[in-house]
Design an enzyme around this catalytic site. Sequence first.
Site, PDB file in Angstrom:
ATOM      1  N   GLU A 111       0.863  -1.186   0.000  1.00  0.00           N
ATOM      2  CA  GLU A 111       0.000   0.000   0.000  1.00  0.00           C
ATOM      3  C   GLU A 111       0.892   1.226   0.000  1.00  0.00           C
ATOM      4  OE1 GLU A 111      -0.994  -1.703   3.288  1.00  0.00           O
ATOM      5  OE2 GLU A 111      -2.516  -2.980   2.354  1.00  0.00           O
TER       6      GLU A 111
ATOM      7  N   TYR B 227       7.397   2.320  -8.062  1.00  0.00           N
ATOM      8  CA  TYR B 227       6.739   1.010  -8.186  1.00  0.00           C
ATOM      9  C   TYR B 227       6.264   0.774  -9.622  1.00  0.00           C
ATOM     10  CZ  TYR B 227       6.915   0.889  -3.096  1.00  0.00           C
ATOM     11  OH  TYR B 227       7.348   0.895  -1.795  1.00  0.00           O
TER      12      TYR B 227
HETATM   13  C1  LIG Z   1      10.660   5.536  -3.341  1.00  0.00           C
HETATM   14  C2  LIG Z   1      12.142   5.299  -3.036  1.00  0.00           C
HETATM   15  C3  LIG Z   1      12.272   4.097  -2.105  1.00  0.00           C
HETATM   16  C4  LIG Z   1      12.885   5.009  -4.362  1.00  0.00           C
HETATM   17  O1  LIG Z   1      14.238   4.696  -4.038  1.00  0.00           O
HETATM   18  P1  LIG Z   1      15.436   4.907  -5.087  1.00  0.00           P
HETATM   19  O2  LIG Z   1      16.601   4.117  -4.593  1.00  0.00           O
HETATM   20  O3  LIG Z   1      15.637   6.346  -5.339  1.00  0.00           O
HETATM   21  O4  LIG Z   1      14.839   4.235  -6.404  1.00  0.00           O
HETATM   22  P2  LIG Z   1      15.685   3.650  -7.648  1.00  0.00           P
HETATM   23  O5  LIG Z   1      16.902   4.497  -7.841  1.00  0.00           O
HETATM   24  O6  LIG Z   1      15.900   2.197  -7.432  1.00  0.00           O
HETATM   25  O7  LIG Z   1      14.650   3.913  -8.828  1.00  0.00           O
HETATM   26  C5  LIG Z   1      14.390   2.966  -9.849  1.00  0.00           C
HETATM   27  C6  LIG Z   1      13.479   3.631 -10.861  1.00  0.00           C
HETATM   28  O8  LIG Z   1      12.239   4.026 -10.231  1.00  0.00           O
HETATM   29  C7  LIG Z   1      11.800   5.281 -10.789  1.00  0.00           C
HETATM   30  N1  LIG Z   1      11.876   6.336  -9.768  1.00  0.00           N
HETATM   31  C8  LIG Z   1      12.491   6.276  -8.547  1.00  0.00           C
HETATM   32  N2  LIG Z   1      12.349   7.438  -7.886  1.00  0.00           N
HETATM   33  C9  LIG Z   1      11.637   8.249  -8.703  1.00  0.00           C
HETATM   34  C10 LIG Z   1      11.188   9.597  -8.592  1.00  0.00           C
HETATM   35  N3  LIG Z   1      11.462  10.337  -7.499  1.00  0.00           N
HETATM   36  N4  LIG Z   1      10.483  10.119  -9.608  1.00  0.00           N
HETATM   37  C11 LIG Z   1      10.216   9.398 -10.723  1.00  0.00           C
HETATM   38  N5  LIG Z   1      10.628   8.120 -10.904  1.00  0.00           N
HETATM   39  C12 LIG Z   1      11.325   7.544  -9.890  1.00  0.00           C
HETATM   40  C13 LIG Z   1      12.765   5.597 -11.920  1.00  0.00           C
HETATM   41  O9  LIG Z   1      12.261   4.971 -13.096  1.00  0.00           O
HETATM   42  C14 LIG Z   1      14.023   4.909 -11.439  1.00  0.00           C
HETATM   43  O10 LIG Z   1      14.919   4.603 -12.492  1.00  0.00           O
HETATM   44  P3  LIG Z   1      15.908   5.780 -13.070  1.00  0.00           P
HETATM   45  O11 LIG Z   1      16.514   6.463 -11.879  1.00  0.00           O
HETATM   46  O12 LIG Z   1      16.891   4.996 -13.894  1.00  0.00           O
HETATM   47  O13 LIG Z   1      15.024   6.702 -13.860  1.00  0.00           O
HETATM   48  C15 LIG Z   1      12.804   6.566  -2.400  1.00  0.00           C
HETATM   49  O14 LIG Z   1      12.449   7.713  -3.163  1.00  0.00           O
HETATM   50  C16 LIG Z   1      12.404   6.805  -0.950  1.00  0.00           C
HETATM   51  O15 LIG Z   1      13.061   6.303  -0.025  1.00  0.00           O
HETATM   52  N6  LIG Z   1      11.306   7.589  -0.753  1.00  0.00           N
HETATM   53  C17 LIG Z   1      10.853   7.914   0.629  1.00  0.00           C
HETATM   54  C18 LIG Z   1      10.231   6.714   1.299  1.00  0.00           C
HETATM   55  C19 LIG Z   1       9.029   6.168   0.553  1.00  0.00           C
HETATM   56  O16 LIG Z   1       8.260   6.876  -0.047  1.00  0.00           O
HETATM   57  N7  LIG Z   1       8.886   4.822   0.635  1.00  0.00           N
HETATM   58  C20 LIG Z   1       7.795   4.126   0.014  1.00  0.00           C
HETATM   59  C21 LIG Z   1       6.765   3.805   1.037  1.00  0.00           C
HETATM   60  S1  LIG Z   1       5.406   2.893   0.300  1.00  0.00           S
END
Ligand SMILES: CC(C)(COP(=O)(O)OP(=O)(O)OC[C@H]1O[C@@H](n2cnc3c(N)ncnc32)[C@H](O)[C@@H]1OP(=O)(O)O)[C@@H](O)C(=O)NCCC(=O)NCCS
Length: 143
Positions: A101, A113
């Site tokens: 979720e 996601y």
């Molecule tokens: C969501 C989160 C976990 C993503 O972590 P991350 O390590 O930056 O993600 P990745 O680098 O593995 O991203 C893989 C792909 O997802 C997509 N993506 C990741 N973050 C994104 C963003 N901020 N905006 C758009 N696309 C995104 C992109 O397609 C990315 O590939 P690219 O960088 O080559 O374009 C991170 O932003 C985070 O910790 N957010 C705060 C906590 C949170 O919201 N957790 C989820 C709770 S349900």
Amino acid sequence: MPLIRAGGPADLTEIRAIQAASPEASQWDPLGYLRYDLRVLVEDDGSILGFAVSRQTAPDECELLNLAVAPAFRRRGMARQLVQSIVESLQTTAGISVFLEVRESNLRARAFYNAMNFQEVTIRPNYYDQPPESAIVMKFHSC
Ligand SMILES: CC(C)(COP(=O)(O)OP(=O)(O)OC[C@H]1O[C@@H](n2cnc3c(N)ncnc32)[C@H](O)[C@@H]1OP(=O)(O)O)[C@@H](O)C(=O)NCCC(=O)NCCS
């Protein structure tokens, strides 16, 4: 090259700091994560860059409970590595499903996601509080 390993009690301080720096993540007490499948992504020097918590709900199914990457290390494939590691550890020949979720307003996580091929399956109105908000239920199926 960061590696993934199981998280343990000694990691909780760093996990707590990453969670506090990630207000979009669920803000649960990290102590509770030790009851579930806790994975941490560890830098060469031993510091933790991100974590994922999941629980297996059936032989071929799990629920992703929480996921966060330290802000300075985002967009480097860290969360992708964590989610792939969960999928690979459960993989069966018939495939597995991962459910989660996410807050409707958490567009960054939803974009992540979506990039990981999760599908939005339903919306749960008023699922969250502080602040009240709907949850988007997402599902990934591997085969
Ligand atoms: C969501 C989160 C976990 C993503 O972590 P991350 O390590 O930056 O993600 P990745 O680098 O593995 O991203 C893989 C792909 O997802 C997509 N993506 C990741 N973050 C994104 C963003 N901020 N905006 C758009 N696309 C995104 C992109 O397609 C990315 O590939 P690219 O960088 O080559 O374009 C991170 O932003 C985070 O910790 N957010 C705060 C906590 C949170 O919201 N957790 C989820 C709770 S349900």
